[in-house]
Structure formats: structure tokens, C-alpha cells
Design an enzyme around this catalytic site. Structure first.
Site, PDB file in Angstrom:
ATOM      1  N   CYS A   9    -105.348  42.956 -81.005  1.00  0.00           N
ATOM      2  CA  CYS A   9    -106.295  43.546 -79.836  1.00  0.00           C
ATOM      3  C   CYS A   9    -107.609  43.581 -80.511  1.00  0.00           C
ATOM      4  O   CYS A   9    -107.752  44.250 -81.702  1.00  0.00           O
ATOM      5  CB  CYS A   9    -105.611  44.756 -79.298  1.00  0.00           C
ATOM      6  N   HIS A  12    -100.343  41.567 -71.690  1.00  0.00           N
ATOM      7  CA  HIS A  12    -101.312  42.597 -72.458  1.00  0.00           C
ATOM      8  C   HIS A  12    -102.537  42.700 -72.106  1.00  0.00           C
ATOM      9  O   HIS A  12    -102.912  44.237 -72.008  1.00  0.00           O
ATOM     10  CB  HIS A  12    -101.547  41.650 -74.107  1.00  0.00           C
ATOM     11  N   GLU A  13    -103.043  42.050 -71.192  1.00  0.00           N
ATOM     12  CA  GLU A  13    -104.512  42.343 -70.572  1.00  0.00           C
ATOM     13  C   GLU A  13    -104.276  43.167 -69.457  1.00  0.00           C
ATOM     14  O   GLU A  13    -105.148  44.045 -69.094  1.00  0.00           O
ATOM     15  CB  GLU A  13    -105.211  41.123 -70.314  1.00  0.00           C
TER      16      GLU A  13
END
Length: 186
Positions: A113, A156-157
Site C-alpha cells: 500500500c 483494497h481501494e
């Protein structure tokens, strides 16, 4: 231009907050933010520009990573080969996972990330396939299915929009333990 200095790091409160819905029509500020987020991803994937501006390569960026509480994500997943068009190039507003597969998947090398400056070992188990609703810059609504790597990136986003970090999914006691039915990608 967005640089690594604009991206907040773990521990910043913006990364643990639920972001606000984006209203339409977009403000000029929101239009510029969407454009800047995509430009950052393109620059970060260009070896020369990434080196020049000291950017870490990214395939996704969420507005909360810039300490902006808006449900906005930019995605730029390269094609399989160098000259292929991107597999996914989109800025999504108000994205929402409306359904997902029972099957699970994870990335062989774990996840990283832009807001996390350390290696976090372990598998991040996610849904293999997701159906997402979102709006584009014009406010047009879409409903699309994604599978494999793009599905993982989108999850994830979207997690960033809900104050969730990827390492929240890692089993602390056994970070590399997986159920037999989890597909390992990569």
C-alpha cells in the site's frame, strides 16, 4: 501534481474514517482530484518519472490516502505485456461491492500500500470475484464484474473508503496459513 509527500501514511486518522459520498455534478475540485489521482498512477508506473519524482509504483489510489474524505478511487492496472493497453483504467466515484463470489483468492506475495512504508508479511484473503456499482466523472452509473487481480485491487481501494487497511485481514498468529480452497494469484 500528487507526489509521495501528499500520501498520508499509516497512523493518520484519515485512513481509519469512512469517507463521504461524492455528489454530482462534480465540482471543479473533484474533477481535478480525479485527474490528479490518475496522473499519479500513470507517473508512478513510468520508470523514468517514478525515479525523477521519487514515486512508488501503484495500481490504485483512494482519496482518503490524500486525507480527503471522498468516496473516490483511481485504478490503473497495466496490461499483461508492456505494449498492451491497461487492463483497467478508471476513476470510480461512490464504488460499492454489491455481490461477491464465495470463492476466495489472495496474492502470492501479499499486498502492499502506498500508505504503508513497511513490508507486512502474510496473505490477504479476499473474494475471487466482485460486482461493483459506481459512477464515472459524468455521473453515469455502472455495474461491472471483476475477477482475479483487478477484483483484489478494487477491494483494497474500496476498503480505504471504509477505514480498513489491508493488514487488518492478515491472520496475526499464522500469516501464511490458508484454507485449501483459497486461490493464490501470481
Amino acid at each position: 501534481m500528487i507526489t509521495m509527500n501528499d500520501i498520508v501514511r499509516e497512523g493518520h486518522p484519515a485512513l481509519r474514517e469512512v469517507a463521504e459520498q461524492v455528489s454530482f455534478p462534480l465540482t471543479n475540485e473533484d474533477q481535478k482530484l480525479a485527474k490528479d489521482m490518475m496522473t499519479f498512477l500513470k507517473n508512478s508506473q513510468d520508470p523514468e518519472l517514478a525515479e525523477k519524482y521519487e514515486l512508488r509504483a501503484g495500481v490504485g489510489l483512494a482519496a482518503p490516502q490524500l486525507a480527503i474524505s471522498k468516496r473516490m478511487i483511481a485504478l490503473l492496472i497495466p496490461g499483461e505485456y508492456e505494449d498492451d493497453p491497461p487492463e483497467l483504467e478508471e476513476v470510480m466515484f461512490n464504488p460499492k461491492i454489491v455481490s461477491h463470489s464465495v470463492e476466495s483468492a489472495c496474492l502470492k506475495d501479499g499486498e502492499g500500500c502506498l500508505s504503508v512504508d513497511r513490508e507486512v508479511p502474510g496473505f490477504v484473503v479476499r473474494h475471487s470475484r466482485v460486482t461493483v456499482t459506481y459512477q464515472d466523472r459524468e455521473g453515469k452509473s455502472f455495474k461491472k464484474r471483476f475477477k482475479g487481480y483487478p477484483a483484489i485491487v478494487i477491494q483494497h481501494e474500496i476498503d480505504h473508503l471504509n477505514g480498513v487497511m489491508f493488514y487488518d485481514y492478515i491472520n496475526e498468529k499464522s500469516p501464511f496459513d490458508l484454507d485449501d480452497e483459497v486461490t493464490v494469484i501470481g
